[in-house]
Design a protein around this motif. Sequence first.
Motif, PDB file in Angstrom:
ATOM      1  N   LEU A  36     -15.710  21.157  18.191  1.00 15.58           N
ATOM      2  CA  LEU A  36     -16.745  21.842  17.409  1.00 15.58           C
ATOM      3  C   LEU A  36     -17.038  23.245  17.920  1.00 15.58           C
ATOM      4  O   LEU A  36     -17.822  23.974  17.300  1.00 15.58           O
ATOM      5  CB  LEU A  36     -18.044  21.019  17.442  1.00 15.58           C
ATOM      6  CG  LEU A  36     -18.018  19.703  16.665  1.00 15.58           C
ATOM      7  CD1 LEU A  36     -19.211  18.842  17.038  1.00 15.58           C
ATOM      8  CD2 LEU A  36     -17.993  19.964  15.167  1.00 15.58           C
ATOM      9  N   SER A  37     -16.412  23.631  19.016  1.00 22.69           N
ATOM     10  CA  SER A  37     -16.679  24.937  19.605  1.00 22.69           C
ATOM     11  C   SER A  37     -15.982  26.040  18.817  1.00 22.69           C
ATOM     12  O   SER A  37     -15.201  25.777  17.898  1.00 22.69           O
ATOM     13  CB  SER A  37     -16.200  24.963  21.059  1.00 22.69           C
ATOM     14  OG  SER A  37     -14.770  25.001  21.112  1.00 22.69           O
ATOM     15  N   GLY A  38     -16.238  27.265  19.224  1.00 24.10           N
ATOM     16  CA  GLY A  38     -15.626  28.404  18.560  1.00 24.10           C
ATOM     17  C   GLY A  38     -14.280  28.792  19.134  1.00 24.10           C
ATOM     18  O   GLY A  38     -13.762  29.867  18.790  1.00 24.10           O
ATOM     19  N   GLU A  40     -10.464  29.413  19.648  1.00 23.12           N
ATOM     20  CA  GLU A  40      -9.457  29.684  18.616  1.00 23.12           C
ATOM     21  C   GLU A  40      -8.449  28.553  18.530  1.00 23.12           C
ATOM     22  O   GLU A  40      -8.042  28.151  17.439  1.00 23.12           O
ATOM     23  CB  GLU A  40      -8.756  31.009  18.926  1.00 23.12           C
ATOM     24  CG  GLU A  40      -7.742  31.409  17.858  1.00 23.12           C
ATOM     25  CD  GLU A  40      -7.119  32.756  18.123  1.00 23.12           C
ATOM     26  OE1 GLU A  40      -6.183  33.132  17.397  1.00 23.12           O
ATOM     27  OE2 GLU A  40      -7.568  33.452  19.057  1.00 23.12           O
ATOM     28  N   LYS A  42      -7.550  24.520  19.952  1.00 17.80           N
ATOM     29  CA  LYS A  42      -8.294  23.367  20.439  1.00 17.80           C
ATOM     30  C   LYS A  42      -7.334  22.263  20.860  1.00 17.80           C
ATOM     31  O   LYS A  42      -7.286  21.188  20.255  1.00 17.80           O
ATOM     32  CB  LYS A  42      -9.289  22.901  19.375  1.00 17.80           C
ATOM     33  CG  LYS A  42     -10.334  23.980  19.076  1.00 17.80           C
ATOM     34  CD  LYS A  42     -11.234  23.642  17.919  1.00 17.80           C
ATOM     35  CE  LYS A  42     -12.204  24.800  17.669  1.00 17.80           C
ATOM     36  NZ  LYS A  42     -13.116  24.561  16.536  1.00 17.80           N
ATOM     37  N   PHE A 319     -10.192  23.320   6.314  1.00 17.29           N
ATOM     38  CA  PHE A 319     -11.424  23.357   7.091  1.00 17.29           C
ATOM     39  C   PHE A 319     -11.253  22.596   8.403  1.00 17.29           C
ATOM     40  O   PHE A 319     -11.623  23.094   9.478  1.00 17.29           O
ATOM     41  CB  PHE A 319     -12.574  22.761   6.281  1.00 17.29           C
ATOM     42  CG  PHE A 319     -13.879  22.698   7.014  1.00 17.29           C
ATOM     43  CD1 PHE A 319     -14.709  23.801   7.073  1.00 17.29           C
ATOM     44  CD2 PHE A 319     -14.272  21.522   7.651  1.00 17.29           C
ATOM     45  CE1 PHE A 319     -15.915  23.747   7.758  1.00 17.29           C
ATOM     46  CE2 PHE A 319     -15.469  21.455   8.342  1.00 17.29           C
ATOM     47  CZ  PHE A 319     -16.302  22.568   8.390  1.00 17.29           C
ATOM     48  N   ASN A 322      -8.930  24.531  10.740  1.00 13.13           N
ATOM     49  CA  ASN A 322      -9.517  25.758  11.288  1.00 13.13           C
ATOM     50  C   ASN A 322     -10.714  25.491  12.185  1.00 13.13           C
ATOM     51  O   ASN A 322     -10.880  26.150  13.220  1.00 13.13           O
ATOM     52  CB  ASN A 322      -9.954  26.689  10.150  1.00 13.13           C
ATOM     53  CG  ASN A 322      -8.786  27.259   9.375  1.00 13.13           C
ATOM     54  OD1 ASN A 322      -7.656  27.282   9.856  1.00 13.13           O
ATOM     55  ND2 ASN A 322      -9.041  27.722   8.166  1.00 13.13           N
ATOM     56  N   GLU A 323     -11.566  24.539  11.789  1.00 13.39           N
ATOM     57  CA  GLU A 323     -12.849  24.361  12.469  1.00 13.39           C
ATOM     58  C   GLU A 323     -12.853  23.255  13.513  1.00 13.39           C
ATOM     59  O   GLU A 323     -13.613  23.330  14.483  1.00 13.39           O
ATOM     60  CB  GLU A 323     -13.951  24.098  11.439  1.00 13.39           C
ATOM     61  CG  GLU A 323     -14.099  25.180  10.376  1.00 13.39           C
ATOM     62  CD  GLU A 323     -14.440  26.535  10.966  1.00 13.39           C
ATOM     63  OE1 GLU A 323     -15.101  26.576  12.025  1.00 13.39           O
ATOM     64  OE2 GLU A 323     -14.040  27.556  10.375  1.00 13.39           O
ATOM     65  N   THR A 324     -12.060  22.204  13.336  1.00 14.77           N
ATOM     66  CA  THR A 324     -12.106  21.099  14.302  1.00 14.77           C
ATOM     67  C   THR A 324     -10.717  20.738  14.838  1.00 14.77           C
ATOM     68  O   THR A 324     -10.510  19.624  15.317  1.00 14.77           O
ATOM     69  CB  THR A 324     -12.771  19.850  13.684  1.00 14.77           C
ATOM     70  OG1 THR A 324     -12.008  19.384  12.563  1.00 14.77           O
ATOM     71  CG2 THR A 324     -14.183  20.163  13.218  1.00 14.77           C
ATOM     72  N   SER A 344     -10.924  14.568  15.629  1.00 17.41           N
ATOM     73  CA  SER A 344     -11.065  15.776  14.821  1.00 17.41           C
ATOM     74  C   SER A 344     -11.757  15.453  13.501  1.00 17.41           C
ATOM     75  O   SER A 344     -12.630  16.205  13.040  1.00 17.41           O
ATOM     76  CB  SER A 344      -9.693  16.401  14.555  1.00 17.41           C
ATOM     77  OG  SER A 344      -9.796  17.480  13.652  1.00 17.41           O
ATOM     78  N   ALA A 348     -15.294  16.929  12.038  1.00 17.14           N
ATOM     79  CA  ALA A 348     -15.398  17.529  10.705  1.00 17.14           C
ATOM     80  C   ALA A 348     -16.419  16.785   9.848  1.00 17.14           C
ATOM     81  O   ALA A 348     -17.155  17.398   9.058  1.00 17.14           O
ATOM     82  CB  ALA A 348     -14.030  17.525  10.028  1.00 17.14           C
ATOM     83  N   LEU A 351     -19.869  17.932  10.679  1.00 15.48           N
ATOM     84  CA  LEU A 351     -20.179  19.225  10.057  1.00 15.48           C
ATOM     85  C   LEU A 351     -20.508  19.052   8.578  1.00 15.48           C
ATOM     86  O   LEU A 351     -21.416  19.702   8.057  1.00 15.48           O
ATOM     87  CB  LEU A 351     -19.006  20.187  10.239  1.00 15.48           C
ATOM     88  CG  LEU A 351     -18.738  20.652  11.675  1.00 15.48           C
ATOM     89  CD1 LEU A 351     -17.507  21.564  11.719  1.00 15.48           C
ATOM     90  CD2 LEU A 351     -19.944  21.380  12.260  1.00 15.48           C
TER      91      LEU A 351
END
Length: 373
Positions: A36-38, A40, A42, A319, A322-324, A344, A348, A351
Amino acid sequence: MERWQAGFNDAFALVAGRFAQADSRRRARIYVLGLLSGAERKNSWTLAEQAGDLTPDGMQRLLNFYRWDADAVRDDLRAYVLDHLGDPSGIAVADETGFLKKGTKSAGVQRQYSGTAGRIENCQLGVFLTYTSTKGRALIDRERYLPASWTDDRERCQEAGIDDEVEFATKPKLAQNMLERLLNTDVDLGWFTADEAYGDNPGLRAWLDEVDLNYVMAVSCNQRFTTPRGPVRADELARDAPRTGWQRLSAGLGSKGHRLDDWLLLDPGADEHLLLVRRSISKPTELAYYICHTSRPVPLAELVRVAGSRWGVEETFQFAKNETGLDHYQVRRYDAWYRHITLSMLAAAFLAVTARAERGRDEKGAPAPTSST
């Protein structure tokens, strides 16, 4: 942030008991927070850095060696999604996505067509089930597709951690397995949809008819429908249909507004299946075809809504990637893939549920924050 943290604590509490060892439970929590972090990328290295570890060993132990059941965690996250996003008109969508990989050792990897890349690539394929409703959408189940070149080579399978009882299964069969699990939860599921790879499969269609699950699935132009005069291709039925009857309807919102097309519903007249036809407004010669089964008559607009829900699944994949970090894993083993993918998906889903909760607060009008001065 306090609401976010409280929501995350509640979500992780649902799965915490699946990790019997305190260290594996702590590591899983750190792993999901890292997803869940930012960051780039994971993977185990970057998630270890996020956690302040000097090596990725702890993250790799979570994926490869700790004892925990990824399927049990999947069941928990599915229940979590249905509890927060469930709706009687909800739709289950089956689709696949590719994971580009190098080498030949990772479970299921080979040169095959990837819709993600739009060409034949060295990749792995996963078949997923997405749940979508007016409240949001999230991935709720997953299966690794293993080509016959893998399942026919048991020694190769053993090296990748694939048990002998794992046999070849087509993508439609994997979708059916996931739907069976979903229906066994007694969920009030309104619809199922998928693209031509699934709609053209007679075995999947027969099973859906048997369990009487409403569906709208895309089919190829040469898919035959039963008529009083015998089987007729979908494109022939559309060609011979009267010019009246087309309706301009929206299949949902896209990035450029409503997805408008002309739609026509045809009853071939010899069984319970209907043919739905979509015609492009800008290119009227471009037609798409759908086979429909419903337990009761429904408006054309409802069939169009279900058909259009499939298009949002690609955004769901993107999503999660890219995000998880859905595709950021660096594992070879079969079970390790399921573990990363499941965590993952959990991130997601959190979120998606959080976004739904925040929209609800906005709609109700959250109170203005009180000044501290």
